[in-house]
Enzyme design. Structure first.
Site, PDB file in Angstrom:
ATOM      1  N   LYS A  50      -0.398  11.642   5.484  1.00  0.00           N
ATOM      2  CA  LYS A  50      -0.062  10.594   6.456  1.00  0.00           C
ATOM      3  C   LYS A  50       0.572   9.399   5.768  1.00  0.00           C
ATOM      4  CE  LYS A  50      -3.029   7.642   7.283  1.00  0.00           C
ATOM      5  NZ  LYS A  50      -3.399   6.268   6.811  1.00  0.00           N
ATOM      6  N   LYS A  56       0.840  -1.206   0.000  1.00  0.00           N
ATOM      7  CA  LYS A  56       0.000   0.000   0.000  1.00  0.00           C
ATOM      8  C   LYS A  56       0.870   1.250   0.000  1.00  0.00           C
ATOM      9  CE  LYS A  56      -3.540   2.705   0.074  1.00  0.00           C
ATOM     10  NZ  LYS A  56      -4.612   2.720   1.062  1.00  0.00           N
TER      11      LYS A  56
END
Length: 292
Positions: free
Chosen positions: A239, A171
């Site tokens: 983030k 990811k």
């Protein structure tokens, strides 16, 4: 029917939980904002009043929360999932968090006899609504096989990529690519606009050639219209790029272009754009040339 608990009913989690109901699962969902369960209940699911209620009812529990501290609180907190867990339950974390978080969760869960998978997703809000998400899964192969019907209800591309934490590494690579492509699409759109070229025609040509990509397909029209309603917020991509750079540091890698893109996301947040869709990075890029 397998009872699936779903914790986190936000932009992504809400349609994912609904798709699980449509696939025939008995879904009980929990959100810190009770009103977020409305779509799930309307689809035939159930709303829980607490994490403990989810843990008591579910055989499989799915998490879709914003960040590592949220996962830690939901799973490891004093009144979290593991405080109420039963041996044999399967915990699937579909959030995007650090690999270290998944390792800590897996270790604590194993002590309770709970199995875990890290299974972050890509595809944004549209993919969540359409049930076409890409899912990258870390954990034991046998647990992946058990969870596959759950994944098939919400995703289209489903891959077991390795042991615990591997899903989060893939990811991270995904977010590196998406952030970089958004940046380059922004530059390309600004170039054709500033040069007086028909931007809609330019996008059609670009999308049909080697430069074609999903950002152009899904976001170019809104970028040209300067409409940045969030499907995936700048705050969250910021983030995620932090996770990418930390993983690169741990692997001893230099990722120079990623570092530049990460700084542009920092600038976006500093300019108060954090709640916009990540394609709103265009506003930062055009600001560098004072084109608007």
């Amino acid at each position: 029917m397998t009872v699936v608990g779903f914790i986190g009913l936000g932009i992504m989690g809400r349609p994912m939980a609904v798709n699980l109901v449509k696939a025939g699962f008995d879904v009980i969902g929990y959100s810190r904002r009770p009103e977020s369960a409305g779509d799930l209940v309307a689809a035939g699911g159930r709303a829980a009043g607490s994490i403990a209620e989810v843990a008591a009812a579910a055989e499989v529990v799915v998490l879709m929360v914003p960040d590592s501290p949220d996962v830690e609180q939901v799973v490891l907190g004093a009144d979290g999932l593991l405080a109420h867990a039963r041996a044999g339950q399967l915990l699937i974390d579909m959030s995007t968090v650090t690999p270290q978080t998944e390792t800590a969760v897996a270790k604590a869960a194993a002590a309770k006899g709970v199995r875990t998978l890290d299974a972050p997703v890509s595809g944004g809000e549209k993919g969540a609504i359409d049930g076409t998400l890409s899912i990258m899964v870390g954990g034991a192969a046998e647990d992946f096989a058990t969870a596959r019907p759950v994944f098939e209800a919400v995703g289209k591309t489903i891959e077991h990529v390795g042991p615990t934490g591997a899903g989060q590494i893939v990811k991270a690579a995904n977010q590196l690519l998406v952030g970089g492509i958004i940046e380059l699409v922004s530059e390309a759109l600004l170039l054709v606009e500033a040069s007086g070229v028909d931007p809609d025609a330019a996008v059609r040509v670009l999308a049909g050639g080697l430069a074609g990509n999903r950002v152009l397909d899904l976001k170019a029209a809104n970028m040209l219209a300067r409409q940045f309603q969030p499907g995936f917020r700048i705050d969250l991509h910021h983030k995620d790029l932090g996770i990418v750079l930390a993983a690169a540091r741990d692997a001893g890698l230099s990722l120079p272009v990623t570092a530049v893109v990460a700084q542009l996301f920092v600038a976006a947040r500093a300019q108060g754009l954090g709640s916009l869709d990540h394609s709103g990075l265009l506003k930062v890029v055009e600001g560098l040339s004072s084109t608007r």
